[in-house]
Design a protein around this motif. Structure first.
Motif, mmCIF file in Angstrom:
data_model
loop_
_atom_site.group_PDB
_atom_site.id
_atom_site.type_symbol
_atom_site.label_atom_id
_atom_site.label_comp_id
_atom_site.label_asym_id
_atom_site.label_seq_id
_atom_site.Cartn_x
_atom_site.Cartn_y
_atom_site.Cartn_z
ATOM 1 N N MET A 1 0.844 -1.199 0.000
ATOM 2 C CA MET A 1 0.000 0.000 0.000
ATOM 3 C C MET A 1 0.890 1.264 0.000
ATOM 4 O O MET A 1 1.777 1.401 0.832
ATOM 5 C CB MET A 1 -0.892 -0.029 1.253
ATOM 6 N N GLU A 2 0.655 2.127 -0.984
ATOM 7 C CA GLU A 2 1.485 3.328 -1.085
ATOM 8 C C GLU A 2 1.097 4.351 -0.005
ATOM 9 O O GLU A 2 -0.088 4.567 0.241
ATOM 10 C CB GLU A 2 1.260 3.943 -2.466
ATOM 11 N N GLN A 3 2.074 4.938 0.617
ATOM 12 C CA GLN A 3 1.802 5.924 1.659
ATOM 13 C C GLN A 3 2.115 7.329 1.147
ATOM 14 O O GLN A 3 3.152 7.549 0.518
ATOM 15 C CB GLN A 3 2.692 5.662 2.884
ATOM 16 N N VAL A 4 1.213 8.262 1.400
ATOM 17 C CA VAL A 4 1.473 9.653 1.035
ATOM 18 C C VAL A 4 1.639 10.444 2.321
ATOM 19 O O VAL A 4 0.795 10.377 3.206
ATOM 20 C CB VAL A 4 0.290 10.242 0.232
ATOM 21 N N THR A 5 2.755 11.137 2.432
ATOM 22 C CA THR A 5 2.972 11.940 3.633
ATOM 23 C C THR A 5 2.683 13.393 3.318
ATOM 24 O O THR A 5 3.245 13.940 2.376
ATOM 25 C CB THR A 5 4.429 11.805 4.111
ATOM 26 N N ARG A 6 1.762 13.939 4.102
ATOM 27 C CA ARG A 6 1.449 15.362 3.905
ATOM 28 C C ARG A 6 2.085 16.162 5.023
ATOM 29 O O ARG A 6 2.054 15.744 6.174
ATOM 30 C CB ARG A 6 -0.058 15.589 3.938
ATOM 31 N N ARG A 7 2.617 17.312 4.636
ATOM 32 C CA ARG A 7 3.203 18.195 5.642
ATOM 33 C C ARG A 7 2.114 18.792 6.507
ATOM 34 O O ARG A 7 1.009 19.059 6.036
ATOM 35 C CB ARG A 7 3.979 19.326 4.966
ATOM 36 N N ARG A 8 2.423 19.004 7.790
ATOM 37 C CA ARG A 8 1.514 19.708 8.682
ATOM 38 C C ARG A 8 2.033 21.142 8.790
ATOM 39 O O ARG A 8 3.225 21.356 9.030
ATOM 40 C CB ARG A 8 1.541 19.067 10.077
ATOM 41 N N ASP A 207 -3.502 14.536 -3.148
ATOM 42 C CA ASP A 207 -3.149 13.838 -1.907
ATOM 43 C C ASP A 207 -2.011 14.508 -1.151
ATOM 44 O O ASP A 207 -1.922 14.419 0.060
ATOM 45 C CB ASP A 207 -2.740 12.385 -2.217
ATOM 46 N N ARG A 208 -1.117 15.148 -1.910
ATOM 47 C CA ARG A 208 0.044 15.704 -1.216
ATOM 48 C C ARG A 208 -0.122 17.188 -0.847
ATOM 49 O O ARG A 208 0.706 17.751 -0.135
ATOM 50 C CB ARG A 208 1.315 15.485 -2.017
ATOM 51 N N THR A 209 -1.191 17.825 -1.308
ATOM 52 C CA THR A 209 -1.353 19.261 -1.024
ATOM 53 C C THR A 209 -1.834 19.485 0.412
ATOM 54 O O THR A 209 -2.908 19.005 0.796
ATOM 55 C CB THR A 209 -2.382 19.889 -1.996
ATOM 56 N N PRO A 210 -1.072 20.220 1.223
ATOM 57 C CA PRO A 210 -1.570 20.528 2.564
ATOM 58 C C PRO A 210 -2.791 21.453 2.488
ATOM 59 O O PRO A 210 -2.760 22.468 1.801
ATOM 60 C CB PRO A 210 -0.388 21.240 3.243
ATOM 61 N N LEU A 211 -3.844 21.065 3.154
ATOM 62 C CA LEU A 211 -5.069 21.871 3.203
ATOM 63 C C LEU A 211 -5.225 22.413 4.617
ATOM 64 O O LEU A 211 -5.255 21.644 5.587
ATOM 65 C CB LEU A 211 -6.291 21.015 2.824
ATOM 66 N N LEU A 212 -5.317 23.733 4.722
ATOM 67 C CA LEU A 212 -5.400 24.372 6.033
ATOM 68 C C LEU A 212 -6.812 24.895 6.271
ATOM 69 O O LEU A 212 -7.536 25.207 5.338
ATOM 70 C CB LEU A 212 -4.420 25.542 6.140
ATOM 71 N N SER A 258 0.796 12.580 14.700
ATOM 72 C CA SER A 258 0.884 11.168 14.309
ATOM 73 C C SER A 258 -0.427 10.650 13.731
ATOM 74 O O SER A 258 -0.452 9.744 12.930
ATOM 75 C CB SER A 258 1.287 10.320 15.497
ATOM 76 N N SER A 259 -1.566 11.271 14.126
ATOM 77 C CA SER A 259 -2.860 10.740 13.717
ATOM 78 C C SER A 259 -3.113 10.812 12.214
ATOM 79 O O SER A 259 -3.710 9.931 11.650
ATOM 80 C CB SER A 259 -3.983 11.448 14.468
ATOM 81 N N ASN A 260 -2.662 11.895 11.555
ATOM 82 C CA ASN A 260 -2.906 11.906 10.106
ATOM 83 C C ASN A 260 -1.703 12.378 9.308
ATOM 84 O O ASN A 260 -1.827 12.981 8.281
ATOM 85 C CB ASN A 260 -4.165 12.699 9.741
ATOM 86 N N ASP A 261 -0.528 12.006 9.786
ATOM 87 C CA ASP A 261 0.689 12.316 9.035
ATOM 88 C C ASP A 261 0.765 11.494 7.764
ATOM 89 O O ASP A 261 1.089 11.970 6.698
ATOM 90 C CB ASP A 261 1.914 11.969 9.885
ATOM 91 N N SER A 262 0.448 10.233 7.910
ATOM 92 C CA SER A 262 0.563 9.331 6.770
ATOM 93 C C SER A 262 -0.794 8.874 6.360
ATOM 94 O O SER A 262 -1.572 8.402 7.176
ATOM 95 C CB SER A 262 1.390 8.112 7.159
ATOM 96 N N LEU A 263 -1.110 9.008 5.114
ATOM 97 C CA LEU A 263 -2.436 8.626 4.661
ATOM 98 C C LEU A 263 -2.318 7.519 3.642
ATOM 99 O O LEU A 263 -1.495 7.574 2.722
ATOM 100 C CB LEU A 263 -3.129 9.838 4.035
ATOM 101 N N ALA A 264 -3.133 6.515 3.843
ATOM 102 C CA ALA A 264 -3.094 5.409 2.902
ATOM 103 C C ALA A 264 -3.643 5.865 1.565
ATOM 104 O O ALA A 264 -4.622 6.580 1.499
ATOM 105 C CB ALA A 264 -3.925 4.261 3.433
ATOM 106 N N LYS A 265 -2.994 5.481 0.511
ATOM 107 C CA LYS A 265 -3.492 5.827 -0.824
ATOM 108 C C LYS A 265 -3.554 4.556 -1.673
ATOM 109 O O LYS A 265 -2.540 3.946 -1.954
ATOM 110 C CB LYS A 265 -2.588 6.851 -1.495
ATOM 111 N N GLY A 266 -4.718 4.133 -2.030
ATOM 112 C CA GLY A 266 -4.887 2.963 -2.892
ATOM 113 C C GLY A 266 -4.568 1.673 -2.160
ATOM 114 O O GLY A 266 -4.313 1.656 -0.969
#
Ligand code: PEP
Length: 267
Positions: A1-8, A207-212, A258-266
């Motif tokens: 499973m590919e992981q996408v890390t989004r910046r906080r 998936d990688r765009t930080p949304l504030l 830690s709760s939503n640093d890494s999001l599962a993608k696909g």
């Protein structure tokens, strides 16, 4: 499973507040707290403070940005500041399309679009602000308005460059009003914005765009927003003017990271 890390990202917007001395004093007070921050701390400061703040903030891993810029490279535009000038002063990002710029200075989506493209070409990270008015929400037009803003402001933006983009959802009725959106509303909207980004670019960019989220964020309500899966950070006006409240929000972001640093993608 590919992981996408989004910046906080926790971004302060100082608006037209603070002299250079006040800005430097603020950063002295903030520095011990952010020394080990595991989220990105951004401060959009007045033009006059960018250079000294950027020099001082470098070692603290705080990014300093501008609150606006012009779309032209240079020219006879009295009172305006170009992207290369804010970059040269040490800014790494720029707020674009803030509702105060739209409302007070009559900036439209086409102008903001030209600025977004110019910022990206100038290696400045744009934080594109979008948001509906109270009337637009009452009329049930929120998603229509946001889709229009995203589509128009990002028109013609190169897909590779779009990876540097940050989007801030700031309902106009929540800015400076003390009436923040609920975290459920903000999450629903950010999920919609992510879908819209996927249709404008593709799933990877979305998936990688930080949304504030921004609008009357305080140290009391920030945790609710940060716990939402599609909210990757906050854009903060009033509460960023005081080192204590801004630091508290940064700390809350660190604890919820830690709760939503890494999001599962696909699959
Ligand atoms: C802002 O200016 O972007 C903002 C969100 O302000 P406040 O936090 O004061 O509502």
């Amino acid at each position: 499973m590919e992981q996408v890390t989004r910046r906080r990202v926790i971004c302060g917007n100082w608006k037209m507040y603070k002299t250079i001395d006040q800005a430097l004093h603020f950063i002295d007070e903030l520095s011990p707290i952010v020394a080990n921050a595991n989220c990105n701390v951004y401060l959009a400061v007045p033009f006059t403070a960018i250079k000294l703040m950027a020099d001082k903030a470098k070692e603290l891993h705080i990014s300093i940005g501008a609150q606006n810029m012009n779309d032209a490279t240079e020219g006879a535009f009295t009172g305006e500041v170009a992207a290369l000038m804010v970059k040269d002063a040490g800014a790494s990002f720029v707020l674009l399309g803030h509702s105060e710029r739209r409302r007070v200075f009559k900036e439209d989506n086409a102008f903001i679009n030209r600025k977004v493209k110019r910022a990206l070409q100038s290696d400045l990270e744009p934080i594109l602000c979008i948001g509906e008015t109270f009337e637009e929400r009452e009329e049930g037009r929120t998603q229509e308005v946001l889709k229009e803003q995203l589509t128009a402001c990002l028109n013609g933006v190169d897909r590779e460059l779009a990876k540097k983009l940050i989007v801030a959802y700031e309902p106009v009725w929540a800015i400076g009003s003390g009436k923040a959106a609920t975290s459920e509303i903000a999450e629903e909207i950010q999920s919609f914005c992510r879908e819209t980004l996927a249709s404008l670019f593709d799933a990877e960019v979305a998936d990688r765009t930080p949304l504030l989220y921004g609008g009357s964020v305080t140290s009391e309500n920030s945790k609710d927003f940060l716990n939402q899966p599609n909210i990757d950070g906050l854009l903060i006006g009033s509460a960023s003017l005081h080192p204590e409240s801004f630091a508290k929000i940064i700390q809350l972001c660190q604890n919820s990271a830690s709760s939503n640093d890494s999001l599962a993608k696909g699959e």
